[in-house]
Design an enzyme around this catalytic site. Structure first.
Site, PDB file in Angstrom:
ATOM      1  CB  VAL A 168      -0.934  -0.003   1.239  1.00 21.80           C
ATOM      2  CG1 VAL A 168      -1.919  -1.157   1.153  1.00 21.80           C
ATOM      3  CG2 VAL A 168      -0.150  -0.077   2.556  1.00 21.80           C
ATOM      4  CG  ASP A 169       5.090   0.534  -0.564  1.00 21.68           C
ATOM      5  OD1 ASP A 169       5.758  -0.366  -0.040  1.00 21.68           O
ATOM      6  OD2 ASP A 169       4.860   0.572  -1.791  1.00 21.68           O
ATOM      7  CG  HIS A 207      -3.907  -5.763  -0.087  1.00 20.36           C
ATOM      8  ND1 HIS A 207      -2.830  -6.495   0.342  1.00 20.36           N
ATOM      9  CD2 HIS A 207      -4.833  -6.675  -0.494  1.00 20.36           C
ATOM     10  CE1 HIS A 207      -3.100  -7.795   0.213  1.00 20.36           C
ATOM     11  NE2 HIS A 207      -4.308  -7.925  -0.305  1.00 20.36           N
ATOM     12  CB  CYS A 257     -21.094  12.312   4.697  1.00 22.36           C
ATOM     13  SG  CYS A 257     -20.045  10.980   5.287  1.00 22.36           S
ATOM     14  N   GLY A 275       9.002 -11.180  -2.630  1.00 20.67           N
ATOM     15  CA  GLY A 275       8.867 -10.602  -1.288  1.00 20.67           C
ATOM     16  C   GLY A 275       7.508 -10.748  -0.654  1.00 20.67           C
ATOM     17  CB  SER A 303       4.751 -14.378   4.051  1.00 23.10           C
ATOM     18  OG  SER A 303       3.508 -13.680   4.135  1.00 23.10           O
ATOM     19  N   PRO A 331      14.340 -14.039   0.493  1.00 19.76           N
ATOM     20  CG  PRO A 331      15.026 -12.317   1.907  1.00 19.76           C
ATOM     21  CD  PRO A 331      13.945 -12.728   0.988  1.00 19.76           C
TER      22      PRO A 331
HETATM   23  C1  BV8 Z   1     -10.969 -11.107   2.427  1.00 11.83           C
HETATM   24  C2  BV8 Z   1      -3.630  -3.397   3.786  1.00 11.83           C
HETATM   25  C3  BV8 Z   1     -13.250 -11.711   2.211  1.00 11.83           C
HETATM   26  C4  BV8 Z   1      -3.720  -2.927   5.193  1.00 11.83           C
HETATM   27  C5  BV8 Z   1      -3.461  -5.833   3.882  1.00 11.83           C
HETATM   28  C6  BV8 Z   1      -7.764 -18.382   6.522  1.00 11.83           C
HETATM   29  C7  BV8 Z   1      -7.297 -18.838   5.302  1.00 11.83           C
HETATM   30  C8  BV8 Z   1      -7.294 -18.003   4.181  1.00 11.83           C
HETATM   31  C9  BV8 Z   1      -7.751 -16.688   4.287  1.00 11.83           C
HETATM   32  C10 BV8 Z   1      -8.176 -16.252   5.501  1.00 11.83           C
HETATM   33  C11 BV8 Z   1      -8.195 -17.086   6.611  1.00 11.83           C
HETATM   34  N1  BV8 Z   1      -8.672 -16.349   7.641  1.00 11.83           N
HETATM   35  C12 BV8 Z   1      -8.953 -15.102   7.225  1.00 11.83           C
HETATM   36  C13 BV8 Z   1      -8.677 -15.036   5.936  1.00 11.83           C
HETATM   37  C14 BV8 Z   1      -8.843 -13.900   5.035  1.00 11.83           C
HETATM   38  C15 BV8 Z   1      -7.709 -12.900   5.210  1.00 11.83           C
HETATM   39  C16 BV8 Z   1      -6.364 -13.561   5.218  1.00 11.83           C
HETATM   40  O1  BV8 Z   1      -5.849 -13.949   4.183  1.00 11.83           O
HETATM   41  N2  BV8 Z   1      -5.773 -13.691   6.415  1.00 11.83           N
HETATM   42  C17 BV8 Z   1      -4.478 -14.320   6.518  1.00 11.83           C
HETATM   43  C18 BV8 Z   1      -3.609 -13.570   7.494  1.00 11.83           C
HETATM   44  C19 BV8 Z   1      -4.690 -15.764   6.938  1.00 11.83           C
HETATM   45  N3  BV8 Z   1      -7.816 -12.060   4.045  1.00 11.83           N
HETATM   46  C20 BV8 Z   1      -8.628 -11.001   4.095  1.00 11.83           C
HETATM   47  O2  BV8 Z   1      -9.235 -10.638   5.079  1.00 11.83           O
HETATM   48  C21 BV8 Z   1      -8.780 -10.269   2.781  1.00 11.83           C
HETATM   49  N4  BV8 Z   1     -10.160 -10.073   2.532  1.00 11.83           N
HETATM   50  O3  BV8 Z   1     -10.631 -12.261   2.466  1.00 11.83           O
HETATM   51  O4  BV8 Z   1     -12.258 -10.701   2.294  1.00 11.83           O
HETATM   52  C22 BV8 Z   1     -14.496 -11.004   1.891  1.00 11.83           C
HETATM   53  C23 BV8 Z   1     -15.110 -11.258   0.681  1.00 11.83           C
HETATM   54  C24 BV8 Z   1     -16.312 -10.635   0.409  1.00 11.83           C
HETATM   55  C25 BV8 Z   1     -16.858  -9.732   1.311  1.00 11.83           C
HETATM   56  C26 BV8 Z   1     -16.204  -9.446   2.514  1.00 11.83           C
HETATM   57  C27 BV8 Z   1     -15.017 -10.097   2.810  1.00 11.83           C
HETATM   58  C28 BV8 Z   1      -8.130  -8.906   2.867  1.00 11.83           C
HETATM   59  C29 BV8 Z   1      -6.632  -9.065   2.993  1.00 11.83           C
HETATM   60  C30 BV8 Z   1      -5.962  -7.694   2.843  1.00 11.83           C
HETATM   61  C31 BV8 Z   1      -5.470  -7.233   4.173  1.00 11.83           C
HETATM   62  N5  BV8 Z   1      -4.751  -5.959   4.010  1.00 11.83           N
HETATM   63  N6  BV8 Z   1      -2.870  -4.639   3.713  1.00 11.83           N
HETATM   64  C32 BV8 Z   1      -2.409  -2.382   5.711  1.00 11.83           C
HETATM   65  O5  BV8 Z   1      -1.359  -2.574   5.062  1.00 11.83           O
HETATM   66  O6  BV8 Z   1      -2.445  -1.770   6.781  1.00 11.83           O
HETATM   67  S1  BV8 Z   1      -2.552  -7.219   3.821  1.00 11.83           S
HETATM   68  C33 BV8 Z   1      -0.967  -6.942   4.337  1.00 11.83           C
HETATM   69  O7  BV8 Z   1      -0.339  -8.227   4.246  1.00 11.83           O
HETATM   70  C34 BV8 Z   1      -0.083  -6.063   3.449  1.00 11.83           C
HETATM   71  O8  BV8 Z   1      -0.733  -5.549   2.317  1.00 11.83           O
HETATM   72  C35 BV8 Z   1       1.016  -7.058   3.002  1.00 11.83           C
HETATM   73  O9  BV8 Z   1       1.558  -6.760   1.775  1.00 11.83           O
HETATM   74  C36 BV8 Z   1       0.187  -8.258   2.940  1.00 11.83           C
HETATM   75  C37 BV8 Z   1       0.727  -9.585   2.705  1.00 11.83           C
HETATM   76  O10 BV8 Z   1       1.872  -9.785   3.470  1.00 11.83           O
HETATM   77  P1  BV8 Z   1       3.271  -9.820   2.679  1.00 11.83           P
HETATM   78  O11 BV8 Z   1       3.278  -8.731   1.681  1.00 11.83           O
HETATM   79  O12 BV8 Z   1       3.500 -11.181   2.184  1.00 11.83           O
HETATM   80  O13 BV8 Z   1       4.231  -9.399   3.801  1.00 11.83           O
HETATM   81  P2  BV8 Z   1       4.819 -10.346   4.921  1.00 11.83           P
HETATM   82  O14 BV8 Z   1       5.384  -9.453   5.961  1.00 11.83           O
HETATM   83  O15 BV8 Z   1       3.838 -11.393   5.295  1.00 11.83           O
HETATM   84  O16 BV8 Z   1       6.008 -11.125   4.176  1.00 11.83           O
HETATM   85  C38 BV8 Z   1       7.103 -10.406   3.700  1.00 11.83           C
HETATM   86  C39 BV8 Z   1       7.944 -11.372   2.900  1.00 11.83           C
HETATM   87  O17 BV8 Z   1       9.071 -10.649   2.398  1.00 11.83           O
HETATM   88  C40 BV8 Z   1       8.486 -12.531   3.704  1.00 11.83           C
HETATM   89  O18 BV8 Z   1       8.295 -13.733   2.992  1.00 11.83           O
HETATM   90  C41 BV8 Z   1      10.000 -12.232   3.807  1.00 11.83           C
HETATM   91  O19 BV8 Z   1      10.778 -13.412   3.796  1.00 11.83           O
HETATM   92  C42 BV8 Z   1      10.223 -11.455   2.556  1.00 11.83           C
HETATM   93  N7  BV8 Z   1      11.370 -10.540   2.585  1.00 11.83           N
HETATM   94  C43 BV8 Z   1      11.957  -9.986   3.671  1.00 11.83           C
HETATM   95  N8  BV8 Z   1      12.975  -9.200   3.255  1.00 11.83           N
HETATM   96  C44 BV8 Z   1      13.006  -9.263   1.890  1.00 11.83           C
HETATM   97  C45 BV8 Z   1      11.980 -10.112   1.463  1.00 11.83           C
HETATM   98  N9  BV8 Z   1      11.751 -10.382   0.176  1.00 11.83           N
HETATM   99  C46 BV8 Z   1      12.557  -9.815  -0.740  1.00 11.83           C
HETATM  100  N10 BV8 Z   1      13.565  -8.975  -0.408  1.00 11.83           N
HETATM  101  C47 BV8 Z   1      13.817  -8.689   0.886  1.00 11.83           C
HETATM  102  N11 BV8 Z   1      14.823  -7.882   1.211  1.00 11.83           N
END
Ligand code: BV8
Length: 262
Positions: free
Chosen positions: A117-118, A133, A163, A200, A202, A227
């Protein structure tokens, strides 16, 4: 031994993997990228699941980034996003973002699908970006999603919409549906891609995390840059275990050498 099984082999050197990545990229026309918080790490933005530091150390992003979290404490959530917006004002795209801009010169079609979202992909100059997102710099009202113009930084409370509703960041919170147009476009692009570069992420947050599987099911090659191993590593044809800001420019320079030689 097939390319795929070779790529799983432990013996491939980084040089081999860079050449293999360039060879995969040189053979495709329609390419997509799925990026996550990791691509912005080298810009100084902590990843989403890294332990939060400072003021926010005791808060779980997955609790704050929800409607309930906001309603429970609008000021806290507003200040969390405000601190992230203020950090954004000091960071810039990194070599990983810029490598993807370079890559546009070498493939026919490149669409970046980002969970971030950046706004750093667009700032770097990527011409086709789908923000699944939302964008932390955009604001809307809680009740009716009325868009609001830029809101001053440093406020301690969410301002009010015309509003009367509280203003909130225009991002997708957990439990909220992703924007329909962006999600359907991202699914279509994933299904039509000949290759998806997964960078990048997870691979834990759905439905974004399902896109590499959809691409794979429709015949795409999957290259993963991270990584750390992730669930997506299992379906990757090539896993490049490295920070993206390091390895993406190296892949692009191998691709340029390959294209110039052929
Ligand atoms: C929805 C905005 C339905 C906000 C974000 C169980 C199973 C499946 C799904 C679910 C479940 N329980 C609940 C759910 C649904 C839920 C979900 O998936 N939960 C997860 C946690 C289990 N999903 C939702 O709620 C979505 N909506 O399902 O709605 C619906 C349908 C109809 C009507 C109503 C509802 C909404 C999901 C969106 C949430 N919002 N962001 C904010 O940012 O404040 S998500 C948030 O996580 C960020 O956007 C982020 O980008 C995103 C994903 O995480 P990653 O980007 O992967 O980041 P993370 O830190 O996890 O990993 C970083 C990676 O980088 C790592 O692997 C690391 O090794 C690597 N890394 C580190 N350094 C480096 C690198 N890679 C490269 N270079 C480096 N140097």
């Amino acid at each position: 031994m097939s390319e795929a099984s070779k790529s799983k082999g432990r013996f491939m050197t980084t040089e081999d993997r860079l050449k293999s990545a360039a060879a995969y990229l040189s053979g495709v026309k329609r390419l997509s990228v799925l990026s996550g918080a990791g691509i912005s790490k080298e810009s100084g933005i902590p990843t989403f699941r890294e332990a939060q530091t400072g003021l926010w150390a005791n808060y779980d992003p997955e609790t704050l980034a929800t409607q309930q979290g906001f309603l429970n404490d609008p000021s806290l959530v507003w200040r969390w996003y405000d601190s992230r917006r203020q950090r954004l004002a000091e960071v810039a795209p990194n070599n990983g973002h810029r490598a993807l801009v370079d890559l546009e010169e070498w493939v026919e079609e490149l669409t970046v699908i980002t969970q971030n979202v950046d706004g750093l992909h667009a700032l770097a100059g990527s011409s086709r970006v789908i923000e699944l997102h939302g964008n932390i710099s955009k604001i809307k009202c809680f009740e009716a999603s009325h868009p609001a113009q830029n809101v001053p930084l440093g406020l301690n409370e969410p301002p009010l919409c015309h509003c009367g509703s509280l203003l909130r960041p225009d991002v997708v919170w957990f439990g909220e549906a992703l924007p329909e147009f962006e999600l359907s476009r991202a699914m279509q692009i994933s299904r039509e891609s000949e290759l998806m570069l997964v960078i990048g992420t997870s691979g834990l947050v759905h439905p974004a995390a399902s896109l590499p599987y959809q691409a794979k099911q429709h015949g795409a090659i999957i290259l993963e840059v991270n990584p750390n191993r992730t669930p997506i590593t299992e379906i990757a044809d090539l896993f490049l275990q490295s920070p993206s800001a390091e390895i993406l420019p190296a892949i692009i320079s191998n691709l340029k050498d390959l294209k110039v030689r052929t």
